[in-house]
Design a protein around this motif. Structure first.
Motif, PDB file in Angstrom:
ATOM      1  N   ALA A 120       1.261  -1.541   0.019  1.00 20.60           N
ATOM      2  CA  ALA A 120       0.277  -0.351   0.210  1.00 20.60           C
ATOM      3  C   ALA A 120       0.711   1.077  -0.094  1.00 20.60           C
ATOM      4  O   ALA A 120       0.273   2.372  -0.361  1.00 20.60           O
ATOM      5  CB  ALA A 120      -1.123   0.264   1.539  1.00 20.60           C
ATOM      6  N   ARG A 121       2.509   1.150   0.405  1.00 18.44           N
ATOM      7  CA  ARG A 121       2.837   2.702   0.770  1.00 18.44           C
ATOM      8  C   ARG A 121       3.289   2.692  -0.414  1.00 18.44           C
ATOM      9  O   ARG A 121       3.746   3.695  -1.084  1.00 18.44           O
ATOM     10  CB  ARG A 121       3.982   1.927   1.944  1.00 18.44           C
ATOM     11  CG  ARG A 121       3.436   2.509   3.571  1.00 18.44           C
ATOM     12  CD  ARG A 121       4.407   2.240   4.323  1.00 18.44           C
ATOM     13  NE  ARG A 121       5.101   1.440   4.181  1.00 18.44           N
ATOM     14  CZ  ARG A 121       5.191   0.534   5.938  1.00 18.44           C
ATOM     15  NH1 ARG A 121       3.746   0.986   6.587  1.00 18.44           N
ATOM     16  NH2 ARG A 121       5.218  -0.618   5.594  1.00 18.44           N
ATOM     17  N   ARG A 122       3.881   1.441  -1.674  1.00 16.00           N
ATOM     18  CA  ARG A 122       4.857   1.706  -2.995  1.00 16.00           C
ATOM     19  C   ARG A 122       4.045   2.091  -3.266  1.00 16.00           C
ATOM     20  O   ARG A 122       4.021   3.084  -4.437  1.00 16.00           O
ATOM     21  CB  ARG A 122       5.195  -0.066  -3.186  1.00 16.00           C
ATOM     22  CG  ARG A 122       6.564  -0.264  -2.482  1.00 16.00           C
ATOM     23  CD  ARG A 122       6.844  -0.978  -2.348  1.00 16.00           C
ATOM     24  NE  ARG A 122       8.070  -1.606  -1.828  1.00 16.00           N
ATOM     25  CZ  ARG A 122       8.625  -2.859  -1.862  1.00 16.00           C
ATOM     26  NH1 ARG A 122       7.820  -3.992  -2.212  1.00 16.00           N
ATOM     27  NH2 ARG A 122       9.535  -3.685  -1.057  1.00 16.00           N
ATOM     28  N   ILE A 123       2.650   1.813  -3.635  1.00 13.58           N
ATOM     29  CA  ILE A 123       1.684   2.062  -4.527  1.00 13.58           C
ATOM     30  C   ILE A 123       0.957   3.766  -4.461  1.00 13.58           C
ATOM     31  O   ILE A 123       0.892   4.164  -5.171  1.00 13.58           O
ATOM     32  CB  ILE A 123       0.359   1.367  -4.451  1.00 13.58           C
ATOM     33  CG1 ILE A 123       1.111  -0.286  -4.504  1.00 13.58           C
ATOM     34  CG2 ILE A 123      -0.923   1.746  -5.175  1.00 13.58           C
ATOM     35  CD1 ILE A 123      -0.680  -1.829  -4.566  1.00 13.58           C
ATOM     36  N   SER A 124       0.426   3.843  -2.840  1.00 11.92           N
ATOM     37  CA  SER A 124       1.341   5.304  -2.932  1.00 11.92           C
ATOM     38  C   SER A 124       1.618   6.080  -2.680  1.00 11.92           C
ATOM     39  O   SER A 124       1.676   7.988  -3.647  1.00 11.92           O
ATOM     40  CB  SER A 124       0.393   5.347  -0.931  1.00 11.92           C
ATOM     41  OG  SER A 124      -0.649   4.441  -0.573  1.00 11.92           O
ATOM     42  N   GLN A 125       3.070   5.749  -2.638  1.00  9.64           N
ATOM     43  CA  GLN A 125       4.149   6.769  -2.826  1.00  9.64           C
ATOM     44  C   GLN A 125       3.933   6.647  -4.689  1.00  9.64           C
ATOM     45  O   GLN A 125       4.267   8.221  -5.141  1.00  9.64           O
ATOM     46  CB  GLN A 125       5.114   6.040  -2.660  1.00  9.64           C
ATOM     47  CG  GLN A 125       5.235   6.316  -0.914  1.00  9.64           C
ATOM     48  CD  GLN A 125       6.499   5.162  -1.205  1.00  9.64           C
ATOM     49  OE1 GLN A 125       6.739   4.611  -0.802  1.00  9.64           O
ATOM     50  NE2 GLN A 125       6.269   5.631   0.540  1.00  9.64           N
ATOM     51  N   PHE A 126       3.687   5.886  -5.314  1.00  8.45           N
ATOM     52  CA  PHE A 126       4.226   5.775  -6.637  1.00  8.45           C
ATOM     53  C   PHE A 126       2.853   6.861  -7.106  1.00  8.45           C
ATOM     54  O   PHE A 126       2.719   7.446  -8.557  1.00  8.45           O
ATOM     55  CB  PHE A 126       2.866   4.609  -7.515  1.00  8.45           C
ATOM     56  CG  PHE A 126       3.158   4.464  -8.511  1.00  8.45           C
ATOM     57  CD1 PHE A 126       4.410   4.702  -9.598  1.00  8.45           C
ATOM     58  CD2 PHE A 126       2.133   4.296  -9.418  1.00  8.45           C
ATOM     59  CE1 PHE A 126       4.191   4.100 -10.964  1.00  8.45           C
ATOM     60  CE2 PHE A 126       1.987   4.918 -10.960  1.00  8.45           C
ATOM     61  CZ  PHE A 126       2.640   4.417 -11.786  1.00  8.45           C
TER      62      PHE A 126
END
Length: 154
Positions: A32-38
């Motif tokens: 979720a953090r990686r997707i949100s950052q992207f």
């Protein structure tokens, strides 16, 4: 140092490694953090984060405009939701007011400015989703949300 004491850190390390490798909670938070950052990087030109676009969209589609209903739909605790809404309210994108029939309850809706900002952000979001879809399965996130819905009820 006893033999037992010397091996304890190794057991902890291997147990922790197994947890990191297999825990649904740890791995879903990382994803979720990686997707949100992207998405935040891709949406930067809109001036909104994915969290803000998500909240504005939840408000826009809601038939029930009470804060408690919004908290339930977004899976956010009341305090977290209120903190996020204050930012949107401060930017003039939403309005929050007491419900006339019960002054203890509060309702939220988009302002005209909020509706225009969301409308302008949606094409940027679509492009970001397309790019994300080339990197990840398009069905992954909706499927995960649907399959974990039962967890919210337990």
């Amino acid at each position: 140092m006893s033999e037992k004491t010397r091996h304890a850190p190794k057991t902890l390390r291997s147990d922790a490694r197994a947890l990191v490798a297999t825990c649904a909670g740890v791995n879903s938070r990382l994803a979720a953090r990686r997707i949100s950052q992207f998405l935040d990087r891709e949406l930067a030109a809109s001036g909104l984060t994915i969290a803000q676009i998500g909240l504005l969209s939840q408000i826009a589609v809601a038939s029930d405009d009470r804060l408690s209903a919004l908290a339930a739909r977004t899976g956010l605790e009341q305090s977290t939701l209120s903190r996020n809404l204050r930012t949107l309210e401060g930017a003039g994108l939403i309005e929050i007011a007491s419900v006339e029939s019960d002054l203890r309850k509060r309702a939220v809706w988009l302002t005209e400015t909020g509706a225009r900002r969301l409308e302008a952000a949606i094409p940027v979001w679509r492009a970001a989703q397309e790019k994300l879809g080339r990197l990840l399965s398009a069905e992954l996130a909706p499927r995960l949300a649907q399959e974990t819905e039962a967890l919210a009820e337990t």
